[in-house]
Every structure is written in C-alpha cells, then in structure tokens.
Write an enzyme that holds these catalytic residues in place. Structure first.
Site, PDB file in Angstrom:
ATOM      1  N   ASN A   1      -1.812 -37.987 -60.614  1.00 43.57           N
ATOM      2  CA  ASN A   1      -0.841 -38.858 -59.941  1.00 43.57           C
ATOM      3  C   ASN A   1       0.499 -38.143 -59.823  1.00 43.57           C
ATOM      4  O   ASN A   1       0.627 -36.995 -60.236  1.00 43.57           O
ATOM      5  CB  ASN A   1      -0.721 -40.190 -60.693  1.00 43.57           C
ATOM      6  CG  ASN A   1      -0.281 -39.973 -62.128  1.00 43.57           C
ATOM      7  OD1 ASN A   1       0.790 -39.437 -62.392  1.00 43.57           O
ATOM      8  ND2 ASN A   1      -1.143 -40.353 -63.084  1.00 43.57           N
TER       9      ASN A   1
ATOM     10  N   ASP B   1      -5.885 -43.865 -65.018  1.00 47.77           N
ATOM     11  CA  ASP B   1      -6.644 -45.026 -65.511  1.00 47.77           C
ATOM     12  C   ASP B   1      -8.143 -44.793 -65.432  1.00 47.77           C
ATOM     13  O   ASP B   1      -8.914 -45.432 -66.142  1.00 47.77           O
ATOM     14  CB  ASP B   1      -6.278 -46.265 -64.690  1.00 47.77           C
ATOM     15  CG  ASP B   1      -4.861 -46.726 -64.999  1.00 47.77           C
ATOM     16  OD1 ASP B   1      -4.422 -46.503 -66.143  1.00 47.77           O
ATOM     17  OD2 ASP B   1      -4.202 -47.294 -64.101  1.00 47.77           O
TER      18      ASP B   1
ATOM     19  N   LYS C   1     -19.083 -26.133 -58.679  1.00 43.05           N
ATOM     20  CA  LYS C   1     -18.231 -26.610 -57.576  1.00 43.05           C
ATOM     21  C   LYS C   1     -19.070 -27.461 -56.618  1.00 43.05           C
ATOM     22  O   LYS C   1     -20.163 -27.035 -56.203  1.00 43.05           O
ATOM     23  CB  LYS C   1     -17.640 -25.407 -56.837  1.00 43.05           C
ATOM     24  CG  LYS C   1     -16.681 -25.803 -55.766  1.00 43.05           C
ATOM     25  CD  LYS C   1     -16.145 -24.590 -55.025  1.00 43.05           C
ATOM     26  CE  LYS C   1     -15.318 -25.046 -53.849  1.00 43.05           C
ATOM     27  NZ  LYS C   1     -15.221 -24.056 -52.805  1.00 43.05           N
TER      28      LYS C   1
ATOM     29  N   PHE D   1       6.112 -48.139 -70.496  1.00 41.43           N
ATOM     30  CA  PHE D   1       6.682 -48.108 -69.149  1.00 41.43           C
ATOM     31  C   PHE D   1       5.718 -48.843 -68.237  1.00 41.43           C
ATOM     32  O   PHE D   1       4.509 -48.863 -68.504  1.00 41.43           O
ATOM     33  CB  PHE D   1       6.864 -46.659 -68.678  1.00 41.43           C
ATOM     34  CG  PHE D   1       8.182 -46.079 -69.101  1.00 41.43           C
ATOM     35  CD1 PHE D   1       8.412 -45.762 -70.425  1.00 41.43           C
ATOM     36  CD2 PHE D   1       9.194 -45.868 -68.172  1.00 41.43           C
ATOM     37  CE1 PHE D   1       9.640 -45.247 -70.836  1.00 41.43           C
ATOM     38  CE2 PHE D   1      10.422 -45.351 -68.565  1.00 41.43           C
ATOM     39  CZ  PHE D   1      10.644 -45.042 -69.890  1.00 41.43           C
TER      40      PHE D   1
ATOM     41  N   LYS E   1       2.265 -56.931 -69.320  1.00 42.50           N
ATOM     42  CA  LYS E   1       1.926 -55.708 -70.077  1.00 42.50           C
ATOM     43  C   LYS E   1       2.564 -55.713 -71.470  1.00 42.50           C
ATOM     44  O   LYS E   1       1.965 -55.232 -72.422  1.00 42.50           O
ATOM     45  CB  LYS E   1       2.366 -54.463 -69.295  1.00 42.50           C
ATOM     46  CG  LYS E   1       1.436 -54.148 -68.129  1.00 42.50           C
ATOM     47  CD  LYS E   1       1.892 -52.944 -67.309  1.00 42.50           C
ATOM     48  CE  LYS E   1       1.087 -52.858 -66.021  1.00 42.50           C
ATOM     49  NZ  LYS E   1       1.577 -51.850 -65.088  1.00 42.50           N
TER      50      LYS E   1
HETATM   51  N1  CTP Z   1      -0.927 -46.283 -70.458  1.00 41.14           N
HETATM   52  C1  CTP Z   1      -1.662 -45.696 -71.470  1.00 41.14           C
HETATM   53  N2  CTP Z   1      -2.946 -45.302 -71.246  1.00 41.14           N
HETATM   54  C2  CTP Z   1      -3.528 -45.463 -70.047  1.00 41.14           C
HETATM   55  C3  CTP Z   1      -2.779 -46.059 -68.997  1.00 41.14           C
HETATM   56  C4  CTP Z   1      -1.490 -46.463 -69.235  1.00 41.14           C
HETATM   57  O1  CTP Z   1      -1.141 -45.545 -72.574  1.00 41.14           O
HETATM   58  N3  CTP Z   1      -4.752 -45.046 -69.862  1.00 41.14           N
HETATM   59  C5  CTP Z   1       0.463 -46.709 -70.742  1.00 41.14           C
HETATM   60  C6  CTP Z   1       1.492 -45.971 -69.912  1.00 41.14           C
HETATM   61  O2  CTP Z   1       1.925 -44.804 -70.588  1.00 41.14           O
HETATM   62  C7  CTP Z   1       2.607 -46.992 -69.776  1.00 41.14           C
HETATM   63  C8  CTP Z   1       1.881 -48.326 -69.829  1.00 41.14           C
HETATM   64  O3  CTP Z   1       0.584 -48.058 -70.386  1.00 41.14           O
HETATM   65  O4  CTP Z   1       3.487 -46.944 -70.868  1.00 41.14           O
HETATM   66  C9  CTP Z   1       1.708 -49.008 -68.506  1.00 41.14           C
HETATM   67  O5  CTP Z   1       1.150 -48.107 -67.581  1.00 41.14           O
HETATM   68  P1  CTP Z   1       0.917 -48.558 -66.056  1.00 41.14           P
HETATM   69  O6  CTP Z   1       0.289 -47.441 -65.323  1.00 41.14           O
HETATM   70  O7  CTP Z   1       2.175 -49.181 -65.516  1.00 41.14           O
HETATM   71  O8  CTP Z   1      -0.075 -49.780 -66.200  1.00 41.14           O
HETATM   72  P2  CTP Z   1      -1.575 -49.897 -66.583  1.00 41.14           P
HETATM   73  O9  CTP Z   1      -1.662 -50.475 -67.942  1.00 41.14           O
HETATM   74  O10 CTP Z   1      -2.305 -48.613 -66.350  1.00 41.14           O
HETATM   75  O11 CTP Z   1      -2.054 -51.022 -65.561  1.00 41.14           O
HETATM   76  P3  CTP Z   1      -2.117 -50.978 -63.947  1.00 41.14           P
HETATM   77  O12 CTP Z   1      -2.432 -49.551 -63.581  1.00 41.14           O
HETATM   78  O13 CTP Z   1      -3.220 -51.938 -63.637  1.00 41.14           O
HETATM   79  O14 CTP Z   1      -0.778 -51.437 -63.457  1.00 41.14           O
END
Ligand code: CTP
Length: 396
Positions: free
Chosen positions: A209, A278, A288, A322, A336
């Site tokens: 990302n 995620d 490959k 965050f 969250k």
């Molecule tokens: N986070 C984490 N591990 C993951 C995904 C997210 O620890 N696999 C943590 C991030 O570091 C951040 C928080 O969860 O502090 C929220 O991340 P965000 O991407 O905003 O949300 P998600 O929980 O992933 O939910 P969504 O993508 O559905 O918004």
C-alpha cells in the site's frame, strides 16, 4: 524545532568546512540563534561572509580583532551557548581541546564554555585512525564531550574510509536530541510500528500500500528525543534509518507480527502507525507466474490483525492505533478504538490531498475510548508526533 536555542558553531580549516554552511542554514530554519567562530585556516576554505549572511550575526575569526561590542567575546559566546558545535573538527582542534591548549578564538571559547560540546570530526582516514587522534577523542569522551562520528566514504583526497564529515541530517539530529530539555519519556520503552508491509505473490510481485512510514518514524524520533528507549518495527520504506533506536526491519504482516510480539513484554507504550496489509495471497507461487491467461484470479486470505491481538493482552500498557479512513472517519475510528481495546486512535482522512500517506504534514482527529474527539489541524508530522506523545504522557 529549536526556537530561540542559542548555538555557537566553531568551524575549522578543512574541505568539509563548506558543509557547515548547510548546518547553519538548517539550524536557522528551525528557529535557532547561531553565532559562528572560524579558525584562520577555515577562513581560507570558505569566507566568513557566507556564515555572516546565513547566521545574521558577525562572524569572529581573530582573537584580537576590533570588537563590534564592548564585551569579552570568547567569554560572552561561551556563556551564551545552549550548545557548542564544532563542524568540521580537525585533528589539530581535537588535539588542542583534549590537551588544554587555548591559543585562538575557537579553542579559547570552547575551553570557557559550560554548555554541552558536540564535535563532528572530518579528516583523512589515516589521520582519523592515528592512535594519537583516537586517544584524544577517547579522552574528550571521558570528559563528557559528545561526538557525531564521521562517516565511511570517499574523501576529498581520494582515499576511502572513515573520516568523512557525518551527514548534515545526523549532526542536526544530535543537536536536537541534546537541546531537547523535555526528557519526560526517560525510563519508558516505546514500540512504534511504521510503513507498509509487502505480501509476496511470487518471487517478482507483491501486494502493498501507499504508506510512507513518515508518521511512525516521526513518533519514534520524538520519543527518542524525549528520552525514551525506542523500538521501531519498520516495514520497507525509503526513509533514512533512525539512529539510537532499536530498528527491526520486516517485510510481511507475518514478520511484523513476530517482531511486535517478540518485543511486546519489554515496552510500556505501543504506537501502531504502520499500515500492515490486511490480506496476503492464499498461495505463494515459488515460480514466477507466467502471463498465459487473459485473466488472473488471485485468492487472498486475511492477515492477523496485530493491533487487535495486542489489545487482548494489553494489561496496563498504553496502546495507540491509527485509522486510515476514506469515509465515515469518526464512526469507523470510534469502532476501532473499542474493537481493538485502545487508549486512543489517531484518525486520518486518506482522501485529503495535502495530508496523509506521502506528505510531510498531517491533519487528524484523536479519538478517546470514551468518545472524546480532538481535532488537530494540519501541521508537520514531527509536530503532530509531539502532540501524540503529550497525549500519551497525560495517560501515564
Ligand atoms: N493494524 C494491525 N494489523 C493489521 C491491520 C491493521 O495492527 N493487520 C493496525 C494498524 O497499524 C492501525 C490500526 O490497526 O493502527 C487500524 O488500521 P486500519 O488499516 O485503519 O484499519 P483495519 O483494522 O485494517 O480495518 P479496515 O482496513 O477495515 O479499515
């Protein structure tokens, strides 16, 4: 920022003296007041006028020049300094200071100051490695003089080795740490995660990302400057590694999970500024993938939510998350905080053009467990990092 801090800079005669101009300029931009003392040989490499223009102050070279004001200059500068910085320091100047010789304006003023003295040496490798120079450096360290160690690289004389003036960033970094009188994190260990993760599809491709890691690095840096022991778990970023911080570099969400869990027991505070992926490919292809078909279906499986796992074993640690949102910022962020059992969450609107991922600035909402909302206007990520650390400190 170094607003109002008084820096006295000593410049010695060496080819790296021109880099001192950048140091002065950067200090001024951060709001410091800078006075410059040059040795006579420094004035052969770069003119006092350069430093006068950059610092906005008269530059002193000669011990016995006609005074611009009726004060004893070496004493007034020595007293005025919050920090004394020597960039670049020659073997000669290091030798003089280490052996109590005060025979020009710079060595005299250093001798008379009670301020912390930071020395950034620059010289030929053989000179730097000469045991006499090394003994002088060791002696000065024992007396409490501080050093920004020279870097390894190609020197002006063509030799390759140690002796190159440290990067200006590193010198400024050390000055900021020394001048930061707010040491309210002393005795605390802060773990910060930063950057994206990458999830391999095959030996060539991966999913990731836009996270730049800038926010996490800013928090790690400020926590370090405020006296914390910092563990930075960093996904791949293009940022310069932070000094005096334990850095664990990771690639995937799985690696980040392991690194976070291995260090969790040692910390008092965790700030999860990273943007771990995620999902990861369900199946990694060890070869490959060839473009034989017109469409390619990639099955993904969910990664562990590291922060949620931490929330389940939070205890009395402070946990800050965050939230990157493109819609319903407050509602999603509030969910969250509760779902992940956080003390508070810093919510970003990632759709905003001037802030967010790659930018040096950010504008956020800080949302508490009890739903309290603090709207923080656009500011640099470094300034925001300090606000986040203030907020954490108010909970400790
Ligand atoms: N986070 C984490 N591990 C993951 C995904 C997210 O620890 N696999 C943590 C991030 O570091 C951040 C928080 O969860 O502090 C929220 O991340 P965000 O991407 O905003 O949300 P998600 O929980 O992933 O939910 P969504 O993508 O559905 O918004």
């Amino acid at each position: 920022m170094l607003n109002g801090k008084k820096v006295v800079m000593g410049i010695c005669g060496g080819i790296a003296a021109y880099k001192a101009a950048d140091v002065v300029s950067r200090l001024k931009k951060q709001g410091a007041e800078v006075d410059v003392i040059m040795t006579r040989s420094a004035a052969n490499f770069i003119t006092p006028l350069t430093f006068q223009s950059l610092s906005g102050n008269h530059v002193v070279v000669d011990m016995f020049e006609k005074p611009v004001s009726w004060e004893i200059k070496h004493i007034s500068l020595a007293k005025k300094a919050d920090i004394f910085v020597i960039v670049s320091a020659t073997a000669d100047m290091i030798g003089k200071i280490a052996n109590g010789i005060a025979d020009d304006m710079l060595s005299t003023t250093v001798m008379a100051t009670k301020a912390p003295v930071l020395i950034a040496p620059a010289m030929n490798t053989n000179m730097y490695e000469n045991p006499i120079v090394q003994n002088n450096i060791d002696k000065l360290k024992k007396y409490g003089y501080l050093f920004t160690e020279p870097a390894y690289g190609r020197l002006a004389c063509g030799d390759v080795g140690y002796g190159k003036l440290a990067a200006v960033d590193d010198i400024i970094d050390d000055i900021s740490v020394i001048l930061n009188d707010k040491k309210d994190y002393k005795g605390l260990t802060v773990m910060v995660t930063a950057g994206p993760t990458i999830e391999a599809i095959d030996p060539v491709r991966y999913i990731t990302n836009h996270s730049s890691g800038k926010m996490g690095y800013a928090i790690a840096k400020c926590a370090r400057n405020r006296g914390a022991e910092v563990i930075l778990i960093s996904g791949p970023t293009s940022l310069k590694p932070l000094r005096n911080v334990k850095v664990v570099n990771v690639l995937s969400n799985h690696d980040m999970y392991d690194a976070v869990m291995n260090n969790f027991d040692d910390c008092d505070i965790v700030v999860k500024a990273a943007a771990p992926a995620d999902y990861r490919p369900l199946k990694y292809s060890s070869q490959k993938i060839k473009k034989d078909d017109d469409n390619l279906v990639l099955y993904l499986e969910k990664n562990i939510d590291i922060l949620k796992e931490l929330g389940e074993r939070k205890g009395d640690k402070i946990l800050v998350g965050f939230a990157a949102e493109s819609q319903d910022l407050i509602k999603n962020a509030k969910d969250k905080v509760l779902k992940k059992n956080l003390d508070f969450i810093v919510a970003n609107n990632i759709m905003s053009k001037d802030t967010g991922f790659k930018s040096d600035d950010n504008a956020v909402c800080i949302i508490d467990r009890d739903g309290g909302i603090d709207n923080i206007p656009r500011m640099s990520k470094i300034e925001l990092a300090d606000i986040i650390l203030d907020k954490i400190k108010s909970l400790k």
